[in-house]
Design a protein around this motif. Structure first.
Motif, mmCIF file in Angstrom:
data_model
loop_
_atom_site.group_PDB
_atom_site.id
_atom_site.type_symbol
_atom_site.label_atom_id
_atom_site.label_comp_id
_atom_site.label_asym_id
_atom_site.label_seq_id
_atom_site.Cartn_x
_atom_site.Cartn_y
_atom_site.Cartn_z
ATOM 1 N N ASP A 119 66.737 10.406 28.365
ATOM 2 C CA ASP A 119 67.909 10.251 27.491
ATOM 3 C C ASP A 119 67.877 8.904 26.774
ATOM 4 O OD1 ASP A 119 70.821 10.754 26.651
ATOM 5 O OD2 ASP A 119 71.006 8.932 27.867
ATOM 6 N N ARG A 120 67.588 7.833 27.506
ATOM 7 C CA ARG A 120 67.517 6.503 26.881
ATOM 8 C C ARG A 120 66.345 6.414 25.902
ATOM 9 N NH1 ARG A 120 71.495 5.102 26.033
ATOM 10 N NH2 ARG A 120 71.827 7.312 26.311
ATOM 11 N N TYR A 121 65.228 7.059 26.253
ATOM 12 C CA TYR A 121 64.060 7.051 25.361
ATOM 13 C C TYR A 121 64.379 7.718 24.032
ATOM 14 C CZ TYR A 121 59.672 8.707 23.347
ATOM 15 O OH TYR A 121 58.657 9.010 22.481
ATOM 16 N N VAL A 122 65.004 8.881 24.090
ATOM 17 C CA VAL A 122 65.336 9.602 22.855
ATOM 18 C C VAL A 122 66.376 8.830 22.049
ATOM 19 C CG1 VAL A 122 66.323 11.731 21.896
ATOM 20 C CG2 VAL A 122 64.771 11.845 23.864
ATOM 21 N N ALA A 123 67.386 8.251 22.732
ATOM 22 C CA ALA A 123 68.454 7.533 22.032
ATOM 23 C C ALA A 123 67.920 6.326 21.267
ATOM 24 C CB ALA A 123 69.519 7.093 23.029
ATOM 25 N N ILE A 124 66.908 5.665 21.799
ATOM 26 C CA ILE A 124 66.422 4.423 21.177
ATOM 27 C C ILE A 124 65.171 4.643 20.328
ATOM 28 C CG2 ILE A 124 65.420 2.156 21.724
ATOM 29 C CD1 ILE A 124 67.382 2.056 24.091
ATOM 30 N N CYS A 125 64.270 5.504 20.796
ATOM 31 C CA CYS A 125 63.006 5.693 20.077
ATOM 32 C C CYS A 125 63.065 6.830 19.055
ATOM 33 C CB CYS A 125 61.867 5.948 21.063
ATOM 34 S SG CYS A 125 61.587 4.596 22.217
ATOM 35 N N LYS A 126 63.936 7.810 19.279
ATOM 36 C CA LYS A 126 64.061 8.944 18.363
ATOM 37 C C LYS A 126 65.532 9.243 18.069
ATOM 38 C CE LYS A 126 59.830 11.160 20.130
ATOM 39 N NZ LYS A 126 59.027 11.056 18.903
ATOM 40 N N PRO A 127 66.265 8.259 17.546
ATOM 41 C CA PRO A 127 67.716 8.451 17.373
ATOM 42 C C PRO A 127 68.091 9.576 16.422
ATOM 43 C CG PRO A 127 66.951 6.475 16.242
ATOM 44 C CD PRO A 127 65.812 6.945 17.093
ATOM 45 N N PHE A 206 55.844 10.490 42.386
ATOM 46 C CA PHE A 206 55.032 9.512 41.662
ATOM 47 C C PHE A 206 54.928 9.876 40.182
ATOM 48 C CE2 PHE A 206 50.854 7.926 40.184
ATOM 49 C CZ PHE A 206 51.075 6.567 40.345
ATOM 50 N N GLY A 207 54.812 11.168 39.891
ATOM 51 C CA GLY A 207 54.778 11.607 38.497
ATOM 52 C C GLY A 207 56.058 11.252 37.758
ATOM 53 N N CYS A 208 57.201 11.455 38.407
ATOM 54 C CA CYS A 208 58.487 11.077 37.800
ATOM 55 C C CYS A 208 58.568 9.569 37.587
ATOM 56 C CB CYS A 208 59.641 11.541 38.691
ATOM 57 S SG CYS A 208 59.848 13.323 38.765
ATOM 58 N N PHE A 209 58.056 8.811 38.566
ATOM 59 C CA PHE A 209 58.068 7.350 38.457
ATOM 60 C C PHE A 209 57.223 6.890 37.267
ATOM 61 C CE2 PHE A 209 56.189 3.200 39.643
ATOM 62 C CZ PHE A 209 57.361 2.445 39.684
ATOM 63 N N VAL A 210 56.060 7.486 37.102
ATOM 64 C CA VAL A 210 55.198 7.149 35.958
ATOM 65 C C VAL A 210 55.908 7.487 34.653
ATOM 66 C CG1 VAL A 210 53.045 7.755 34.763
ATOM 67 C CG2 VAL A 210 53.036 7.373 37.237
ATOM 68 N N PHE A 211 56.590 8.630 34.619
ATOM 69 C CA PHE A 211 57.334 9.024 33.417
ATOM 70 C C PHE A 211 58.406 7.986 33.080
ATOM 71 C CE2 PHE A 211 60.947 11.098 31.377
ATOM 72 C CZ PHE A 211 60.343 11.744 30.311
ATOM 73 N N ILE A 212 59.129 7.511 34.102
ATOM 74 C CA ILE A 212 60.171 6.505 33.888
ATOM 75 C C ILE A 212 59.569 5.212 33.358
ATOM 76 C CG2 ILE A 212 61.895 5.058 35.041
ATOM 77 C CD1 ILE A 212 62.401 7.413 36.951
ATOM 78 N N VAL A 213 58.460 4.787 33.966
ATOM 79 C CA VAL A 213 57.808 3.540 33.540
ATOM 80 C C VAL A 213 57.315 3.649 32.103
ATOM 81 C CG1 VAL A 213 55.823 2.034 33.923
ATOM 82 C CG2 VAL A 213 57.162 2.832 35.874
ATOM 83 N N VAL A 214 56.642 4.735 31.776
ATOM 84 C CA VAL A 214 56.127 4.928 30.413
ATOM 85 C C VAL A 214 57.280 4.984 29.413
ATOM 86 C CG1 VAL A 214 54.917 6.533 28.875
ATOM 87 C CG2 VAL A 214 54.000 6.049 31.159
ATOM 88 N N SER A 215 58.378 5.650 29.786
ATOM 89 C CA SER A 215 59.550 5.723 28.903
ATOM 90 C C SER A 215 60.087 4.336 28.596
ATOM 91 C CB SER A 215 60.656 6.575 29.548
ATOM 92 O OG SER A 215 60.233 7.909 29.722
ATOM 93 N N TYR A 216 60.166 3.500 29.619
ATOM 94 C CA TYR A 216 60.726 2.159 29.407
ATOM 95 C C TYR A 216 59.758 1.234 28.675
ATOM 96 C CZ TYR A 216 65.303 2.584 31.381
ATOM 97 O OH TYR A 216 66.618 2.926 31.563
ATOM 98 N N VAL A 217 58.479 1.460 28.823
ATOM 99 C CA VAL A 217 57.518 0.694 28.008
ATOM 100 C C VAL A 217 57.750 1.001 26.535
ATOM 101 C CG1 VAL A 217 55.081 0.455 27.400
ATOM 102 C CG2 VAL A 217 55.766 0.468 29.805
ATOM 103 N N GLN A 218 57.912 2.291 26.215
ATOM 104 C CA GLN A 218 58.183 2.689 24.824
ATOM 105 C C GLN A 218 59.535 2.162 24.356
ATOM 106 O OE1 GLN A 218 55.899 4.237 22.883
ATOM 107 N NE2 GLN A 218 54.521 4.091 24.651
ATOM 108 N N ILE A 219 60.524 2.200 25.255
ATOM 109 C CA ILE A 219 61.868 1.724 24.893
ATOM 110 C C ILE A 219 61.848 0.235 24.560
ATOM 111 C CG2 ILE A 219 64.147 1.206 25.871
ATOM 112 C CD1 ILE A 219 63.946 3.914 27.354
ATOM 113 N N PHE A 220 61.225 -0.572 25.414
ATOM 114 C CA PHE A 220 61.210 -2.018 25.180
ATOM 115 C C PHE A 220 60.402 -2.381 23.933
ATOM 116 C CE2 PHE A 220 62.080 -2.521 29.921
ATOM 117 C CZ PHE A 220 63.426 -2.791 29.699
#
Length: 311
Positions: A119-127, A206-220
């Motif tokens: 949700d945060r990824y879409v809101a910031i990277c693909k508004p 672990f897959g979900c954790f990687v997804f969260i990390v990758v999402s926040y890398v893109q967000i930042f």
């Protein structure tokens, strides 16, 4: 005890042996429990009643608060009752229900934390695509998938764990029933099937954790490209509470389940179990509202309305 059928109850780990410390534990847990009920209850009520908060982000907040309410209600009241009445008992069925609910709620919460990262990824990277990708139907489907995944995970693990023959007594080295502690009571080699299921679950986690990390890398990366300081501040205010909750949830859980046996001790295990099962549901409402002005305004309006009605 030779087999599962001969066990009618389990003995949970006591927080203290002396009566004074047992009562201290009761009052401490009562204060934490009431704070968690109040904080999460206020968030649920505020989001449900304020139409300004009827957005995907707050919809997921609401679900997370409901999960926090349920998870702390699964473990803490029984621990409080045992301390108050100076007992360690929990029935066989009660232990199975507690294990099921804890596994269900924790896995569903982790699923929601993963969804909220998206949700945060879409809101910031693909508004521009936010309304399409996170419409009402999509949010309901994702929420249903999170609850359903948690339920399926809990059913599989509970059924598998309690189908094992238990040969190592009935004393659980934890203040509530959870899978690793019940597995310690099983007969040698009989727990390998459940361990295999846990390994598969660990890969999913672990897959979900990687997804969260990758999402926040893109967000930042996207946030740092925002030209205005006000825009960057707003974006960070949207993301930091969720990131703090994820960090608390993952770090305490990882330390509890992955710490080396060499540093393990009953006291440390007890402290760590409180950190990952009791602390997050209590402090999550504070984390959410600390940097969220919309939620603060809604809570203020809700409290003022309640005070005004009493007058």
């Amino acid at each position: 005890m030779s087999n599962t059928s001969s066990i009618t109850q389990f003995l949970l780990l006591a927080f203290a042996d002396t009566r004074e410390l047992q009562l201290l534990h009761f009052w401490l847990f009562l204060a934490i429990y009431l704070a968690a009920l109040l904080g999460n209850g206020l968030i649920v009520t505020a989001v449900a009643c304020d139409h300004h908060l009827h957005t995907p982000m707050y919809f997921f907040f609401l679900n997370l608060s409901v999960l926090d309410l349920a998870s702390i209600s699964t473990t803490v009241p029984k621990a409080m009752a045992n301390s108050l009445w100076d007992t360690r008992d929990i029935s066989y069925a009660g232990c199975a229900v507690q294990l099921f609910l804890f596994a269900f709620l924790m896995s569903a919460e982790y699923s929601f934390l993963t969804i909220m990262a998206y949700d945060r990824y879409v809101a910031i990277c693909k508004p521009l695509h936010y309304g399409t990708l996170l419409g009402s139907r999509a949010c309901v489907h994702m929420a249903a998938a999170a609850w359903g995944t948690g339920f399926l995970y809990a059913v599989l693990h509970t059924a598998n764990t309690f189908s094992l023959p238990l040969c190592q007594g009935n004393a659980v080295d934890q203040f509530f029933c959870e899978i690793p502690q019940i597995l310690k009571l099983s007969c040698s080699h009989s727990y390998l099937r459940e361990v295999g299921l846990l390994v598969v679950s660990a890969f999913v986690v672990f897959g979900c954790f990687v997804f969260i990390v990758v999402s926040y890398v893109q967000i930042f990366r996207a946030v740092l490209r925002i030209p205005s300081e006000q825009g960057r501040h707003k974006a960070f205010s949207m993301c930091l509470p969720h990131l703090a909750v994820v960090s608390l949830f993952v770090s305490t859980g990882m330390f509890a389940y992955l710490k080396p046996p060499s540093i393990s001790s009953p006291l440390l295990d007890l402290v760590v179990s409180v950190l990952y099962s009791v602390v997050p549901p209590s402090v999550n409402p504070l984390i959410y509202s600390m940097r969220n002005q919309d939620l603060k305004d809604a809570l203020k309006k809700l409290i003022q309305s309640a005070v005004f009605q009493q007058q």
